[in-house]
Design a protein around this motif. Structure first.
Motif, short mmCIF file in Angstrom:
data_model
loop_
_atom_site.label_atom_id
_atom_site.label_comp_id
_atom_site.label_asym_id
_atom_site.label_seq_id
_atom_site.Cartn_x
_atom_site.Cartn_y
_atom_site.Cartn_z
N GLY A 1 0.81 -1.22 0.00
CA GLY A 1 0.00 0.00 0.00
C GLY A 1 0.84 1.27 0.00
O GLY A 1 0.31 2.35 -0.19
N LEU A 2 2.14 1.16 0.22
CA LEU A 2 2.99 2.35 0.18
C LEU A 2 3.68 2.40 -1.19
O LEU A 2 4.32 1.44 -1.60
CB LEU A 2 4.06 2.34 1.28
CG LEU A 2 3.60 2.25 2.73
CD1 LEU A 2 4.77 2.53 3.68
CD2 LEU A 2 2.45 3.21 3.03
N SER A 3 3.54 3.55 -1.87
CA SER A 3 4.22 3.69 -3.16
C SER A 3 5.70 3.89 -2.90
O SER A 3 6.10 4.29 -1.80
CB SER A 3 3.65 4.89 -3.90
OG SER A 3 4.13 6.06 -3.26
N PRO A 4 6.54 3.65 -3.92
CA PRO A 4 7.98 3.84 -3.73
C PRO A 4 8.35 5.26 -3.29
O PRO A 4 9.40 5.48 -2.70
CB PRO A 4 8.56 3.53 -5.12
CG PRO A 4 7.56 2.62 -5.74
CD PRO A 4 6.23 3.04 -5.21
N GLU A 5 7.47 6.23 -3.56
CA GLU A 5 7.76 7.63 -3.17
C GLU A 5 7.36 7.93 -1.73
O GLU A 5 7.72 8.97 -1.19
CB GLU A 5 7.03 8.62 -4.09
CG GLU A 5 7.50 8.61 -5.54
CD GLU A 5 6.97 7.41 -6.30
OE1 GLU A 5 5.84 6.97 -6.01
OE2 GLU A 5 7.72 6.88 -7.16
N ASN A 6 6.58 7.06 -1.12
CA ASN A 6 6.13 7.31 0.25
C ASN A 6 7.33 7.35 1.20
O ASN A 6 8.15 6.44 1.20
CB ASN A 6 5.16 6.20 0.66
CG ASN A 6 4.50 6.48 2.00
OD1 ASN A 6 5.18 6.65 3.01
ND2 ASN A 6 3.19 6.52 2.00
N PRO A 7 7.45 8.40 2.03
CA PRO A 7 8.61 8.51 2.91
C PRO A 7 8.79 7.33 3.86
O PRO A 7 9.91 7.06 4.31
CB PRO A 7 8.35 9.79 3.71
CG PRO A 7 7.12 10.40 3.17
CD PRO A 7 6.53 9.53 2.12
N ASN A 8 7.72 6.60 4.18
CA ASN A 8 7.84 5.45 5.06
C ASN A 8 8.14 4.14 4.33
O ASN A 8 8.27 3.09 4.96
CB ASN A 8 6.57 5.26 5.89
CG ASN A 8 6.47 6.31 6.98
OD1 ASN A 8 7.45 6.59 7.67
ND2 ASN A 8 5.31 6.91 7.12
N SER A 9 8.20 4.22 2.99
CA SER A 9 8.45 2.99 2.23
C SER A 9 9.92 2.59 2.39
O SER A 9 10.79 3.41 2.66
CB SER A 9 8.14 3.20 0.75
OG SER A 9 9.12 4.05 0.17
N TYR A 10 10.18 1.31 2.22
CA TYR A 10 11.56 0.84 2.28
C TYR A 10 12.34 1.30 1.04
O TYR A 10 13.57 1.38 1.08
CB TYR A 10 11.60 -0.68 2.46
CG TYR A 10 11.19 -1.13 3.86
CD1 TYR A 10 11.29 -0.26 4.95
CD2 TYR A 10 10.74 -2.42 4.09
CE1 TYR A 10 10.93 -0.67 6.23
CE2 TYR A 10 10.38 -2.83 5.37
CZ TYR A 10 10.48 -1.96 6.44
OH TYR A 10 10.14 -2.38 7.70
N VAL B 1 0.67 2.55 10.15
CA VAL B 1 1.50 1.37 9.88
C VAL B 1 0.68 0.37 9.04
O VAL B 1 -0.40 -0.04 9.46
CB VAL B 1 1.94 0.66 11.19
CG1 VAL B 1 2.90 -0.48 10.88
CG2 VAL B 1 2.57 1.66 12.15
N PRO B 2 1.19 0.03 7.85
CA PRO B 2 0.43 -0.89 7.00
C PRO B 2 0.15 -2.22 7.70
O PRO B 2 0.88 -2.64 8.60
CB PRO B 2 1.35 -1.09 5.79
CG PRO B 2 2.21 0.12 5.77
CD PRO B 2 2.43 0.48 7.21
N LYS B 3 -0.92 -2.89 7.23
CA LYS B 3 -1.31 -4.16 7.86
C LYS B 3 -0.68 -5.34 7.14
O LYS B 3 -0.71 -6.46 7.62
CB LYS B 3 -2.83 -4.29 7.84
CG LYS B 3 -3.52 -3.24 8.71
CD LYS B 3 -4.98 -3.60 8.96
CE LYS B 3 -5.64 -2.73 10.01
NZ LYS B 3 -5.91 -1.37 9.59
N GLN B 4 -0.15 -5.06 5.94
CA GLN B 4 0.44 -6.15 5.16
C GLN B 4 1.80 -5.76 4.59
O GLN B 4 2.12 -4.56 4.50
CB GLN B 4 -0.47 -6.51 3.99
CG GLN B 4 -1.76 -7.19 4.38
CD GLN B 4 -2.52 -7.63 3.14
OE1 GLN B 4 -2.68 -6.86 2.20
NE2 GLN B 4 -2.98 -8.87 3.14
#
Ligand code: GLP
Length: 241
Positions: free
Chosen positions: A71-80, A175-178
């Motif tokens: 659910g987090l795009s690569p641009e999301n600051p919380n993404s890995y 915090v994502p669930k998956q």
């Protein structure tokens, strides 16, 4: 299995960077498996410091990350994706097409898992996989109960893991669930593993990794069967050993 005990987080980071540095200088790594979380931050900092000395390059090296939130795009600051850019990729000579992470924003998550697993295979497998460890013994995002035969797959994160990772988010509800994670079998196929652990929160997990019966209820116990694994852990993480 080799266990190297060090004083603290800083020593762990330096020792780990030195370990990887030697493999990089001697060109033993073509595909490097990357990890995220708080534990490897100091390691990446030290690796960048060694890189700046100019003895090695990332030309020709491919990186594959263990996992990414769904659910987090690569641009999301919380993404890995962003984590890797911030802590490593922006500081070294690596191009976008050399770095790989699962796409947590993919429309078809199952297909994305198959693509990622195939990609690792096509690259020739992982020469060195960096690992952290969760307080409940998870590796990557393979939570307790995950099959030891698993490949890259979608996981439902446990409440404990979401709580442990909430510190990196503004609000715990974010915090994502998956997540998508390499499976246990994907990790075990790595030719070499370097696992880092720091802090008393990890003491129980390290104890279990080393001494518990190999069982899916503690994913990290499978590492007892890996033929080439080094653990670098600080005094607090080794305090129950
Ligand atoms: C996350 C990551 C793992 C990491 C673990 C421990 O769940 N998916 O790869 O090892 O947390 O994180 P930390 O190093 O922040 O304690």
């Amino acid at each position: 299995m080799e266990v190297i005990g060090v004083k603290d987080f800083n020593e762990m980071s330096k020792r780990a960077a030195q370990f990887v540095y030697e493999d990089l200088v001697n060109r033993r790594i073509k595909v490097m498996g990357m990890a995220t979380g708080g534990t490897p931050i100091g390691f990446y900092k030290q690796l960048v410091r060694l890189y700046k000395k100019g003895d090695f390059s990332f030309k020709g090296i491919q990186t594959v990350n263990l996992d990414e939130y769904v659910g987090l795009s690569p641009e999301n600051p919380n993404s890995y994706h962003q984590y890797m850019y911030q802590h490593l990729f922006q500081h070294i000579d690596i191009q976008r097409d050399q770095t790989h992470l699962p796409n947590g924003a993919a429309e078809d998550l199952e297909r994305e898992c198959v693509r990622y697993e195939q990609l690792i295979e096509e690259l020739g497998g992982i020469d060195l996989q960096l690992l952290g460890i969760g307080e409940n013994g998870h590796i990557g995002f393979n939570e307790p109960g995950t099959s030891f035969h698993s490949n890259t797959h979608v996981v439902n994160l446990t409440t404990a893991t979401r709580e442990a990772n909430a510190r990196y988010f503004n609000d715990r509800r974010e915090v994502p669930k998956q997540a998508i994670t390499m499976g246990i079998d994907t990790i075990m196929k790595s030719k070499k593993i370097l696992l880092l652990a720091s802090g008393k929160e990890k003491a129980q997990a390290i104890y279990r990794l080393l001494y518990d019966k190999v069982d899916e209820s503690c994913p990290a116990t499978i590492l007892q069967r890996h033929p080439n694994i080094t653990i670098i852990a600080d005094n607090e993480a080794l305090s129950l050993v």
